[in-house]
Design a protein around this motif. Structure first.
Motif, short mmCIF file in Angstrom:
data_model
loop_
_atom_site.label_atom_id
_atom_site.label_comp_id
_atom_site.label_asym_id
_atom_site.label_seq_id
_atom_site.Cartn_x
_atom_site.Cartn_y
_atom_site.Cartn_z
N ASP A 27 7.29 0.81 19.41
CA ASP A 27 6.28 2.07 20.13
C ASP A 27 6.04 2.53 21.23
O ASP A 27 6.19 3.44 21.81
CB ASP A 27 5.31 1.80 19.08
CG ASP A 27 4.06 0.87 19.80
OD1 ASP A 27 4.44 0.15 20.36
OD2 ASP A 27 2.80 1.25 19.23
N PRO A 43 6.25 10.63 15.45
CA PRO A 43 5.45 9.43 15.58
C PRO A 43 5.65 9.18 13.74
O PRO A 43 5.68 10.31 12.77
CB PRO A 43 4.30 9.60 15.60
CG PRO A 43 4.38 10.33 16.14
CD PRO A 43 5.49 11.14 16.29
N ILE A 46 5.65 2.87 11.06
CA ILE A 46 7.25 1.68 11.88
C ILE A 46 6.29 0.36 12.03
O ILE A 46 5.31 -0.17 11.50
CB ILE A 46 6.13 1.19 13.28
CG1 ILE A 46 6.36 2.69 14.50
CG2 ILE A 46 7.08 0.36 14.40
CD1 ILE A 46 6.15 3.63 15.62
N ILE A 128 4.53 6.18 21.66
CA ILE A 128 4.82 7.21 20.13
C ILE A 128 3.90 7.06 19.20
O ILE A 128 3.49 6.23 18.83
CB ILE A 128 6.13 6.40 19.72
CG1 ILE A 128 7.19 6.44 20.56
CG2 ILE A 128 6.55 7.19 18.06
CD1 ILE A 128 8.38 5.28 20.23
N ILE A 129 2.60 7.91 19.79
CA ILE A 129 2.45 8.15 19.20
C ILE A 129 0.92 9.78 19.28
O ILE A 129 1.27 10.77 20.44
CB ILE A 129 0.92 7.14 20.01
CG1 ILE A 129 -0.22 7.07 19.60
CG2 ILE A 129 0.71 7.86 21.16
CD1 ILE A 129 -2.01 6.88 19.78
#
Length: 202
Positions: A27, A43, A46, A128-129
């Motif tokens: 991420d 997102p 993961i 990445i959020i």
């Protein structure tokens, strides 16, 4: 040493597949196209392992057509974050900085007795959020009014719609306390350009 196994662009969605072993490594990246645009990465769940190599697939949104190449850039960060406050008296659209390089632009905000709907988009590099906007009072105290929330990404425009549904027992008096929005920012954020990888797209 993350391996880029696949990059594909199509009318049905853009995908990049990464592979490597290690904990919490997938991420901390951003994508940039050949025009200098930082591309929103949607997102997803993961997975990582310190023992086995794991493949992770990410969907991303392009901003230029045609896209000739994309560059994957690692993020260097200590992972610490701080709460920032946005006053609802400010006019929209408004910038919500999340690091020294990137932000979200809040385009629209609607609040009623059932929910809060915020429309925003990525501006510059961010982790990445999915952004999270927390209703707060005038002193910055967090108001935990949301029972649950939904996130929707527009694959054509890059707009993100966040919908927060209030708990059943919320009152008009509760809603009148909302004076701003709190969100998390991280200013120990650097891009590792020396280890960036550019993938040419034919």
């Amino acid at each position: 040493k993350i391996t880029v196994k696949k990059v594909s662009l199509s009318p049905f969605g853009n995908q990049i597949v990464l592979s490597e072993r290690g904990e919490n490594i997938f991420d901390q990246i951003v994508l940039r196209d050949d025009q200098g645009n930082y591309l929103p990465i949607i997102p997803a769940a993961i997975q990582s392992s310190s023992i086995f190599k794991i493949d992770n697939s990410f969907e991303f949104i392009t901003k230029s057509h045609p896209t000739k190449s994309i560059t994957l850039i690692p993020i260097m960060s200590d992972g610490h974050s701080e709460l920032k406050f946005f006053n609802l008296k400010n006019k929209l659209p408004a910038e919500l900085p999340v690091n020294n390089f990137g932000s979200y632009i809040l385009e629209d905000l609607q609040i009623d007795s059932k929910k809060m709907v915020a429309v925003l988009y990525q501006n510059g590099p961010v982790p990445i959020i999915t952004p999270d906007l927390i209703p707060s009072d005038s002193s910055g105290k967090l108001l935990r009014y949301a029972k649950y929330s939904d996130q929707e990404y527009d694959r054509k425009t890059g707009l993100i719609t966040l919908t927060y549904y209030w708990t059943e027992n919320i009152t008009d008096e509760d809603l009148e306390k909302i004076a701003g929005l709190s969100y998390f920012a991280n200013y120990d954020f650097q891009l590792n350009e020396e280890e960036a990888i550019t993938i040419e797209l034919n």
